[in-house]
Every structure is written in C-alpha cells, then in structure tokens.
Motif scaffolding. Structure first.
Motif, PDB file in Angstrom:
ATOM      1  N   THR A  80       0.849  -1.197   0.000  1.00  0.00           N
ATOM      2  CA  THR A  80       0.000   0.000   0.000  1.00  0.00           C
ATOM      3  C   THR A  80       0.882   1.242   0.000  1.00  0.00           C
ATOM      4  N   GLY A  81       0.421   2.274  -0.669  1.00  0.00           N
ATOM      5  CA  GLY A  81       1.188   3.522  -0.742  1.00  0.00           C
ATOM      6  C   GLY A  81       0.821   4.228  -2.034  1.00  0.00           C
ATOM      7  N   CYS A  82       1.447   5.368  -2.304  1.00  0.00           N
ATOM      8  CA  CYS A  82       1.108   6.149  -3.508  1.00  0.00           C
ATOM      9  C   CYS A  82       1.105   5.295  -4.766  1.00  0.00           C
ATOM     10  N   LEU A  83       2.191   4.568  -5.001  1.00  0.00           N
ATOM     11  CA  LEU A  83       2.350   3.836  -6.266  1.00  0.00           C
ATOM     12  C   LEU A  83       1.204   2.847  -6.482  1.00  0.00           C
ATOM     13  N   GLU A  84       0.850   2.162  -5.416  1.00  0.00           N
ATOM     14  CA  GLU A  84      -0.261   1.206  -5.498  1.00  0.00           C
ATOM     15  C   GLU A  84      -1.567   1.941  -5.783  1.00  0.00           C
ATOM     16  N   VAL A  85      -1.785   3.054  -5.100  1.00  0.00           N
ATOM     17  CA  VAL A  85      -3.057   3.766  -5.227  1.00  0.00           C
ATOM     18  C   VAL A  85      -3.228   4.343  -6.638  1.00  0.00           C
ATOM     19  N   TYR A  86      -2.197   5.026  -7.148  1.00  0.00           N
ATOM     20  CA  TYR A  86      -2.430   5.718  -8.417  1.00  0.00           C
ATOM     21  C   TYR A  86      -2.263   4.842  -9.656  1.00  0.00           C
ATOM     22  N   THR A  87      -1.691   3.658  -9.503  1.00  0.00           N
ATOM     23  CA  THR A  87      -1.578   2.787 -10.693  1.00  0.00           C
ATOM     24  C   THR A  87      -2.711   1.765 -10.762  1.00  0.00           C
ATOM     25  N   THR A  88      -3.480   1.638  -9.706  1.00  0.00           N
ATOM     26  CA  THR A  88      -4.523   0.600  -9.727  1.00  0.00           C
ATOM     27  C   THR A  88      -5.846   1.115  -9.175  1.00  0.00           C
ATOM     28  N   THR A  89      -6.261   2.272  -9.659  1.00  0.00           N
ATOM     29  CA  THR A  89      -7.546   2.799  -9.211  1.00  0.00           C
ATOM     30  C   THR A  89      -8.643   1.924  -9.817  1.00  0.00           C
ATOM     31  N   TYR A  90      -9.352   1.208  -8.978  1.00  0.00           N
ATOM     32  CA  TYR A  90     -10.355   0.238  -9.435  1.00  0.00           C
ATOM     33  C   TYR A  90     -11.343   0.891 -10.404  1.00  0.00           C
ATOM     34  N   PRO A  91     -11.678   0.316 -11.517  1.00  0.00           N
ATOM     35  CA  PRO A  91     -11.343  -1.033 -11.983  1.00  0.00           C
ATOM     36  C   PRO A  91     -10.180  -1.053 -12.989  1.00  0.00           C
ATOM     37  N   ARG A  92      -9.337  -0.030 -12.955  1.00  0.00           N
ATOM     38  CA  ARG A  92      -8.245   0.030 -13.938  1.00  0.00           C
ATOM     39  C   ARG A  92      -6.930  -0.409 -13.325  1.00  0.00           C
ATOM     40  N   THR A  93      -5.957  -0.718 -14.217  1.00  0.00           N
ATOM     41  CA  THR A  93      -4.587  -0.962 -13.767  1.00  0.00           C
ATOM     42  C   THR A  93      -3.617  -0.472 -14.826  1.00  0.00           C
ATOM     43  N   TRP A 117       0.634  -8.552 -11.014  1.00  0.00           N
ATOM     44  CA  TRP A 117       0.891  -7.566  -9.951  1.00  0.00           C
ATOM     45  C   TRP A 117      -0.087  -7.848  -8.811  1.00  0.00           C
ATOM     46  N   ILE A 118       0.417  -7.875  -7.606  1.00  0.00           N
ATOM     47  CA  ILE A 118      -0.489  -8.118  -6.479  1.00  0.00           C
ATOM     48  C   ILE A 118      -0.325  -7.039  -5.424  1.00  0.00           C
ATOM     49  N   HIS A 119      -1.445  -6.561  -4.929  1.00  0.00           N
ATOM     50  CA  HIS A 119      -1.408  -5.566  -3.855  1.00  0.00           C
ATOM     51  C   HIS A 119      -1.322  -6.290  -2.517  1.00  0.00           C
ATOM     52  N   SER A 120      -0.227  -6.056  -1.804  1.00  0.00           N
ATOM     53  CA  SER A 120      -0.105  -6.650  -0.472  1.00  0.00           C
ATOM     54  C   SER A 120      -0.606  -5.634   0.542  1.00  0.00           C
ATOM     55  N   LEU A 121      -0.527  -5.989   1.815  1.00  0.00           N
ATOM     56  CA  LEU A 121      -0.802  -4.992   2.851  1.00  0.00           C
ATOM     57  C   LEU A 121       0.362  -3.999   2.857  1.00  0.00           C
ATOM     58  N   PHE A 122       0.193  -2.923   3.589  1.00  0.00           N
ATOM     59  CA  PHE A 122       1.215  -1.892   3.743  1.00  0.00           C
ATOM     60  C   PHE A 122       2.531  -2.521   4.229  1.00  0.00           C
ATOM     61  N   GLU A 123       2.387  -3.528   5.109  1.00  0.00           N
ATOM     62  CA  GLU A 123       3.563  -4.031   5.822  1.00  0.00           C
ATOM     63  C   GLU A 123       4.201  -5.286   5.234  1.00  0.00           C
ATOM     64  N   ASN A 124       3.566  -5.965   4.267  1.00  0.00           N
ATOM     65  CA  ASN A 124       4.087  -7.308   3.999  1.00  0.00           C
ATOM     66  C   ASN A 124       4.399  -7.638   2.530  1.00  0.00           C
TER      67      ASN A 124
END
Ligand code: TPP
Length: 304
Positions: free
Chosen positions: A46-59, A65-72
C-alpha cells in the motif's frame, strides 16, 4: 524495453494513471519494470504507487501484480517465489517486491528482514520519497533532519524533523544481502543497469531509489528530476553499489554542489533559511561531507 502486442507498443507500466505531474516515483517505477521486462511479477505494498496505478477497476500494470498490505510486500513476494518453485514454474521469472519508505523502513521492516534472512531470490525496491506521502506527508524514519512534515512541523521547539535518515542500504548489507545499490530516476541508464544486474544475481537484492515528491517536497513539477540529480551532486544521496559487503562502485561527482542548491527550492526546507536554521543546515552539510568520503572497499557502519 518496449513490448509490442498486435503492432501496438506497450509500456509495462502504462500511462494514464493518477500520479501527480512530475512524480519521481512514477518515473522510477516505470524504469524499474522496463529494465526487469515482461516476465516479472510484482508484490506492491500500500502507498502512492499502489493507489495511483490501480484505481479500481483500472490498472497500469502489464505484468502480474499483487497488492499486499502496507507491511508485507516482502512476505507476499517470498510466498510467490516458493510457490512458483514448488510448481516448477519459476524458471526465467523475476520477482520484485516494492514499497515506499514508510512501507520499507518502518512498517515492512520485519517482513523484509525475514525475506533477506531466508535468502529468497527477490529484488526489493524501496521508493524513498522521504515520507508517508499517500496519507498526506507524515514523517517516516527516512525523512531527513530539518524537513517539515505534518508530524514534524517546525515551531518554537524544533526546526522540523529531529531524526536522521535510517541507513537502509547498510541494514540490507548487515543481513548479508549480496547486492545492494542506490539510484535515482535522474540517471535512468544507471538505474536500469542496476535493476538488470540485480536480477541476474541469485538471492535477495535491495535497490534504494530516491524519488522526489512534488506536493510533499513543495517543488514545481518540472523540478522533480532536477532535485533527484542535485541530491546526488550535493552528496545528500550518493549513488553506489555494494556487492557481498564490499562497496564496488561509487558515482564520482565532477562539480560538487553545496547542499543549499538542493534544499532551497524545496518548501519543506524553507524554514531552515531563516535566522536560527544554521545548525540544521550544518548537520546536513556534515552528512553530505560524510557521504562524499565513500569509496570502494568494505561497507562499514559509518560509511555507505
Ligand atoms: C497497518 C496500516 N497502517 C496504516 C495504513 C495507512 N497507510 C496507507 S499508505 C500509508 C503511507 C505510505 O507511505 P510510504 O510507504 O512511504 O509510501 P508513499 O505513499 O510515500 O509512496 C499509510 C500510513 C495502512 N494501510 N495499514
């Protein structure tokens, strides 16, 4: 590397995402995946890169590519590696775990340490914009001394952030990671070469990218690349490679610039140029001085 599909040129991280104009992280991420190529799988915290490259329903991603939790992200990437190996489908695949500085140096540290320790064949990329930008610029343990953030505002008691940047590259070296390097998007060829070199090495690899953040740093969007270049030319962010615990390459700087050239255009450091800010400026000068003495040889606790 540009990929072609039915005559159309595709980028592995496509444009049309919602990153800020001039975002250093977007430039950096695009270069990383361009160098890694299409047979790459990414675990993205989680973070900027995840948010702005995968705004649902686009990628934007043309690779798995898999979105993990912020920490893992590092733990998810570790799972991918062992699973692909167990399935006999690992041959020729690159696995990248990526996160911001908060997801790396603070909240993801335990999972990264485990990934390094277990020796997974993964490239970990830290996109260091020196704060928790996605949630509005809180300080992280990679925020430099003196920087204004929403959680380190300069005021009567402090001149901004009071801590030093945690030395992530050296933490990776201390884990016995065989390849550790720093880079910026201002030197795209150098960055891409380091990604490709890292991916050829078996085991865990750590790449630390300094990526200017236009709103967080308070800069004009066209100055993003210039700031990344100045970070290196002032020695506040030296470029180097460390292989098996030995510094093998340090970028030489022909015309070393004073730290002020890097700090002055950024609103997050504006208060340092008022009377009373001199001790922090001096601290930053000393950090640059220390970095400028880096040279090939064993990576020690005071260097790198
Ligand atoms: C366990 C947990 N705590 C807090 C959050 C909220 N959160 C999401 S992204 C983020 C900041 C990300 O900062 P960084 O990793 O530096 O990446 P950047 O956005 O700067 O690229 C925070 C605090 C969360 N998603 N999960």
């Amino acid at each position: 590397m540009m990929e072609r599909e039915e005559g159309r040129i595709i980028n592995l991280m496509e444009p049309g995402h919602t990153g800020c104009a001039g975002c250093g992280q977007a430039i950096g991420a695009r270069l990383v995946i361009k160098a890694a190529g299409p047979r790459t799988i990414i675990a993205n915290a989680t973070g900027c890169l995840e948010v702005y490259t995968t705004t649902y329903p686009r990628t934007s991603w043309e690779v798995p590519w898999i979105h993990s939790l912020f920490e893992n992200a590092a733990a998810v990437a570790s799972g991918m590696e062992v699973t692909l190996k167990a399935m006999g489908r690992y041959e020729g695949v690159n696995i990248i775990a990526q996160a911001g500085d908060g997801g790396t140096a603070d909240i993801g540290m335990g999972c990264i340490s485990g990934m390094f320790e277990r020796g997974h064949d993964i490239l970990y990329v830290c996109y260091d914009n020196e704060g928790y930008m996605n949630t509005g610029y809180q300080r992280s343990s990679l925020t430099p001394p003196g920087a204004r953030t929403t959680t380190s505002p300069p005021g009567r008691k402090t001149w901004g952030n009071v801590t030093r940047k945690k030395n992530m590259p050296l933490i990776a070296v201390a884990h016995g990671v065989p390849y550790v390097a720093t880079a910026t998007p201002a030197e795209p060829r150098d960055l891409m070469r380091k990604v490709q070199k890292a991916l050829e090495i078996e085991g865990p690899k750590y790449l630390h990218l300094l990526v200017p953040c236009v709103p967080g740093w308070g800069i004009e969007s066209h100055l993003s690349q210039e700031m990344a270049r100045l970070a290196t030319e002032t020695f506040l962010f030296p470029l180097f490679e460390i292989e098996n615990g030995v510094i093998t390459k340090v970028k030489k700087v022909k015309d070393r610039r004073p730290v002020e050239d890097y700090l002055r255009p950024q609103k997050r450091f504006a208060h340092l140029f008022k009377p009373g800010g001199e001790p922090i400026l001096e601290e930053l000068r000393l950090m640059a001085e220390e970095n400028s003495r880096l040279e090939p040889g064993p990576a020690t606790l005071t260097g790198a």
